[in-house]
Design a protein around this motif. Sequence first.
Motif, short mmCIF file in Angstrom:
data_model
loop_
_atom_site.label_atom_id
_atom_site.label_comp_id
_atom_site.label_asym_id
_atom_site.label_seq_id
_atom_site.Cartn_x
_atom_site.Cartn_y
_atom_site.Cartn_z
N GLU A 86 -15.22 18.71 34.08
CA GLU A 86 -14.15 18.42 33.26
C GLU A 86 -14.08 16.70 33.15
O GLU A 86 -14.31 16.05 34.40
CB GLU A 86 -12.66 18.76 33.45
CG GLU A 86 -12.38 20.16 33.11
CD GLU A 86 -10.99 20.61 33.16
OE1 GLU A 86 -10.54 21.17 32.19
OE2 GLU A 86 -10.42 20.19 34.25
N HIS A 87 -13.69 16.05 32.25
CA HIS A 87 -13.35 14.73 32.14
C HIS A 87 -11.92 14.41 32.47
O HIS A 87 -11.05 14.91 31.43
CB HIS A 87 -13.60 14.07 31.04
CG HIS A 87 -13.78 12.53 31.22
ND1 HIS A 87 -14.15 11.61 29.99
CD2 HIS A 87 -13.42 11.61 32.07
CE1 HIS A 87 -14.12 10.31 30.21
NE2 HIS A 87 -13.56 10.33 31.52
N ALA B 113 -14.59 16.93 39.00
CA ALA B 113 -14.28 16.83 37.80
C ALA B 113 -14.79 15.15 37.59
O ALA B 113 -15.09 14.38 38.79
CB ALA B 113 -12.69 16.79 37.36
N ARG B 114 -15.20 14.59 36.46
CA ARG B 114 -15.29 13.45 36.21
C ARG B 114 -14.16 12.59 36.24
O ARG B 114 -13.24 13.08 35.17
CB ARG B 114 -16.26 13.23 34.91
CG ARG B 114 -16.58 11.75 34.50
CD ARG B 114 -17.41 11.86 33.27
NE ARG B 114 -17.25 10.52 32.55
CZ ARG B 114 -17.48 10.23 31.23
NH1 ARG B 114 -17.62 11.33 30.55
NH2 ARG B 114 -17.25 9.10 30.89
N THR C 139 -11.78 9.33 35.30
CA THR C 139 -11.51 7.74 34.69
C THR C 139 -10.24 7.30 35.16
O THR C 139 -9.41 7.78 34.86
CB THR C 139 -11.78 7.73 33.29
OG1 THR C 139 -13.02 8.08 32.71
CG2 THR C 139 -11.46 6.03 32.98
N VAL D 225 -10.73 12.98 26.27
CA VAL D 225 -10.71 13.65 27.73
C VAL D 225 -10.22 15.16 27.69
O VAL D 225 -9.46 15.40 26.63
CB VAL D 225 -9.98 12.99 28.85
CG1 VAL D 225 -10.74 11.49 28.95
CG2 VAL D 225 -8.66 12.62 28.47
N ASP D 226 -10.59 15.76 28.65
CA ASP D 226 -9.93 17.21 28.84
C ASP D 226 -8.58 17.34 29.32
O ASP D 226 -7.91 18.05 29.07
CB ASP D 226 -10.88 18.16 29.75
CG ASP D 226 -12.29 18.12 29.11
OD1 ASP D 226 -12.57 18.79 28.16
OD2 ASP D 226 -13.25 17.62 29.80
#
Length: 265
Positions: free
Chosen positions: A44-45, A65-66, A68, A102-103
């Motif tokens: 997931e982002h 997860a990715r 940011t 994003v998710d």
Amino acid sequence: MTDTARPAAPADQVWDADRYDRQFGYVSSLAKGVVDLLDPAPGEHVLDLGCGTGELAAEIAARGARVTGTDSDPAMVAAAARRLGTEVLLADGHDFRLDGPVDAVFSNAALHWMTRPQEVVRSVHRALRPGGRFVAELGGARNVAGIIGAVRAALAEHGLDGGMRMPWYFPSPAEYAALLEANGFLVARTEYFARPTELSDCPRGVADWVAMFGSTLIDHVPADLLPAVLDRVNELAAPTLHRDGRWYADYRRLRFVAVAEERTP
């Protein structure tokens, strides 16, 4: 927002990232339940909005997860980038844009610093894919009311209470749920609870807390009066916030999970 003092612009708050980690690490350690509520899945982002020094962003990344990270303070951005080993975005939470959806958007102890909440919620909705989730914890109504009251009273004794500026937005659960629902979200869960928190690494008690988090409350105080004002804050706060030789902050927290609905033309 329940306090009547005039609000301060978010940019007025000055952060010391090293001191934040050293004395106020409990802000992240007490938020592990919010990460569990997010339940990030591998691949997931996730956007961490107001990531601070990046401790929770690193935990989310450790779950696969990715992540940011984004924060509006350059010192926090630099500290988070060192911790995460990736780029962290310097951005205002009221109006930020990403390259793609994003998710999930995650936030801990940051939304109450963003005093134009409708702009924040709209920016979060824009950042999410349809069906994406917004999971956060912030200060709720009457958060740190005892501390604010002690500061106000200490300032009034010196004729300085008129210059006190409130840097926070502390909504009730109903207020924030209505805000979310009016801006494209379905509210799946809310929690509102008291969480008295020991200031174990604050040798000067509430005065240390005010110096870190409440600088806009006292930034108009003349330098020669400031020590006396902070000492008086401690004296006034002590009957309710000093117990068995320990200082506490009278936190009230609001947690929620909201799901972004499909955008309409």
